[in-house]
Design a protein around this motif. Structure first.
Motif, PDB file in Angstrom:
ATOM      1  N   SER A 158     -15.591  78.204 -21.627  1.00  0.00           N
ATOM      2  CA  SER A 158     -15.229  78.858 -22.904  1.00  0.00           C
ATOM      3  C   SER A 158     -13.886  79.724 -23.001  1.00  0.00           C
ATOM      4  O   SER A 158     -13.907  80.817 -23.650  1.00  0.00           O
ATOM      5  N   LEU A 159     -12.959  79.077 -22.662  1.00  0.00           N
ATOM      6  CA  LEU A 159     -11.854  79.844 -22.495  1.00  0.00           C
ATOM      7  C   LEU A 159     -11.375  79.948 -23.930  1.00  0.00           C
ATOM      8  O   LEU A 159     -10.665  81.421 -24.172  1.00  0.00           O
ATOM      9  N   TRP A 160     -11.214  79.383 -25.063  1.00  0.00           N
ATOM     10  CA  TRP A 160     -10.914  79.451 -26.305  1.00  0.00           C
ATOM     11  C   TRP A 160     -11.882  80.154 -27.087  1.00  0.00           C
ATOM     12  O   TRP A 160     -11.480  80.457 -28.433  1.00  0.00           O
ATOM     13  N   ASP A 161     -13.036  80.649 -26.675  1.00  0.00           N
ATOM     14  CA  ASP A 161     -14.069  81.225 -27.506  1.00  0.00           C
ATOM     15  C   ASP A 161     -13.941  82.894 -27.439  1.00  0.00           C
ATOM     16  O   ASP A 161     -14.227  83.422 -26.396  1.00  0.00           O
ATOM     17  N   PRO A 162     -13.205  83.394 -28.242  1.00  0.00           N
ATOM     18  CA  PRO A 162     -12.951  84.880 -28.353  1.00  0.00           C
ATOM     19  C   PRO A 162     -14.547  85.715 -27.931  1.00  0.00           C
ATOM     20  O   PRO A 162     -14.539  86.780 -27.582  1.00  0.00           O
ATOM     21  N   ALA A 163     -15.800  84.985 -28.456  1.00  0.00           N
ATOM     22  CA  ALA A 163     -17.004  85.742 -28.235  1.00  0.00           C
ATOM     23  C   ALA A 163     -17.174  85.853 -26.650  1.00  0.00           C
ATOM     24  O   ALA A 163     -18.123  86.774 -26.365  1.00  0.00           O
ATOM     25  N   THR A 164     -16.290  85.145 -25.774  1.00  0.00           N
ATOM     26  CA  THR A 164     -16.810  85.208 -24.516  1.00  0.00           C
ATOM     27  C   THR A 164     -15.754  86.240 -23.652  1.00  0.00           C
ATOM     28  O   THR A 164     -15.686  86.295 -22.454  1.00  0.00           O
ATOM     29  N   TRP A 165     -14.831  86.741 -24.462  1.00  0.00           N
ATOM     30  CA  TRP A 165     -13.550  87.522 -23.900  1.00  0.00           C
ATOM     31  C   TRP A 165     -14.288  88.658 -23.517  1.00  0.00           C
ATOM     32  O   TRP A 165     -14.757  89.262 -24.520  1.00  0.00           O
ATOM     33  N   PRO A 166     -13.657  89.290 -22.402  1.00  0.00           N
ATOM     34  CA  PRO A 166     -14.127  90.634 -22.128  1.00  0.00           C
ATOM     35  C   PRO A 166     -13.422  91.717 -22.985  1.00  0.00           C
ATOM     36  O   PRO A 166     -12.285  91.514 -23.437  1.00  0.00           O
ATOM     37  N   ASP A 167     -14.028  92.985 -23.128  1.00  0.00           N
ATOM     38  CA  ASP A 167     -13.347  93.842 -23.773  1.00  0.00           C
ATOM     39  C   ASP A 167     -12.120  94.450 -23.047  1.00  0.00           C
ATOM     40  O   ASP A 167     -12.359  95.204 -21.767  1.00  0.00           O
ATOM     41  N   ARG A 168     -10.906  94.366 -23.349  1.00  0.00           N
ATOM     42  CA  ARG A 168      -9.874  94.577 -22.706  1.00  0.00           C
ATOM     43  C   ARG A 168      -9.638  96.123 -21.931  1.00  0.00           C
ATOM     44  O   ARG A 168      -9.313  96.713 -21.328  1.00  0.00           O
ATOM     45  N   SER A 169     -10.449  97.030 -23.084  1.00  0.00           N
ATOM     46  CA  SER A 169     -10.498  98.196 -22.697  1.00  0.00           C
ATOM     47  C   SER A 169     -11.313  98.572 -21.412  1.00  0.00           C
ATOM     48  O   SER A 169     -11.326  99.817 -20.818  1.00  0.00           O
ATOM     49  N   THR A 170     -12.148  97.673 -21.218  1.00  0.00           N
ATOM     50  CA  THR A 170     -12.937  97.825 -19.814  1.00  0.00           C
ATOM     51  C   THR A 170     -12.436  97.510 -18.501  1.00  0.00           C
ATOM     52  O   THR A 170     -12.897  97.701 -17.382  1.00  0.00           O
TER      53      THR A 170
END
Length: 204
Positions: A158-170
């Motif tokens: 799911s590379l292009w799905d923003p919903a799967t992206w981690p919170d960068r601040s974590t």
């Protein structure tokens, strides 16, 4: 642990590729490959040393920056980096190289294998200028194999799905990682400030 240490054992486990999979491998840059290369802002360059040690290097530029000189030849400009030159040392010693072209939002990728060489000047260098900066070096690749790679890896991740992206601040910053891995006597904030400044101002 079940170790697979022969081609025969590997084939017994995986099976044979379908004939159409073999047929998709071509030895030239066709119109579809040209189109994808023109739309790709990001390519991975894989090389290996004579002893078998490998390196994969990310290459990013505005889409269209990779030149296609003819049906067998493409060119990647070198941009300022860490000066470790792992890829370049490998190419000098072992010219075989692999490329993986990504197009944002597209699940399929373009794979290219061929022979690479380093060039410090050529007429096409004028076409490699970005933001007024001319590269000192370019990688010229003679295409031997080219084919499309299916979407499964990108669908699974799911590379292009923003919903799967981690919170960068974590996640730790690069400055934090470098401080800890290198045991540097400076703060992560200091390192991040310098790294961010160089990343923004020394791209070309």
């Amino acid at each position: 642990m079940g170790i697979i240490d022969s081609h025969e054992a590997l084939r017994d486990l995986i099976g044979e590729a379908k004939p159409i999979t073999q047929q998709k491998i071509i030895d030239r840059i066709d119109e579809h490959a040209r189109n994808l290369i023109a739309h790709s802002p990001f390519v991975l360059l894989a090389t290996s040393a004579p002893d078998g040690s490998c390196d994969v290097s990310p290459r990013g530029d505005p889409a269209g920056s990779v030149l296609v000189l003819d049906d067998k030849t493409l060119v990647l400009a070198d941009r300022p980096g860490n000066k470790l030159i792992d890829s370049f040392r490998n190419i000098i010693d072992n010219p075989h190289a692999g490329l993986l072209f990504l197009v944002p939002g597209m699940n399929e990728t373009l794979r290219v294998n061929g022979r690479a060489k380093l060039v410090s000047d050529a007429p096409f260098f004028d076409s490699l200028v970005v933001r007024g900066k001319r590269p000192k070096l370019a990688v010229v690749v003679e295409v031997e194999e080219l084919y499309m790679h299916c979407a499964k890896a990108f669908l699974r991740s799911s590379l292009w799905d923003p919903a799967t992206w981690p919170d960068r601040s974590t996640l730790p910053t690069l400055g934090t990682i470098m401080r800890d891995q290198m045991a540097l006597p400076v703060s992560a904030e200091e390192l991040d400030a310098g790294l961010n400044e160089r990343a923004l101002t020394q791209q070309y």
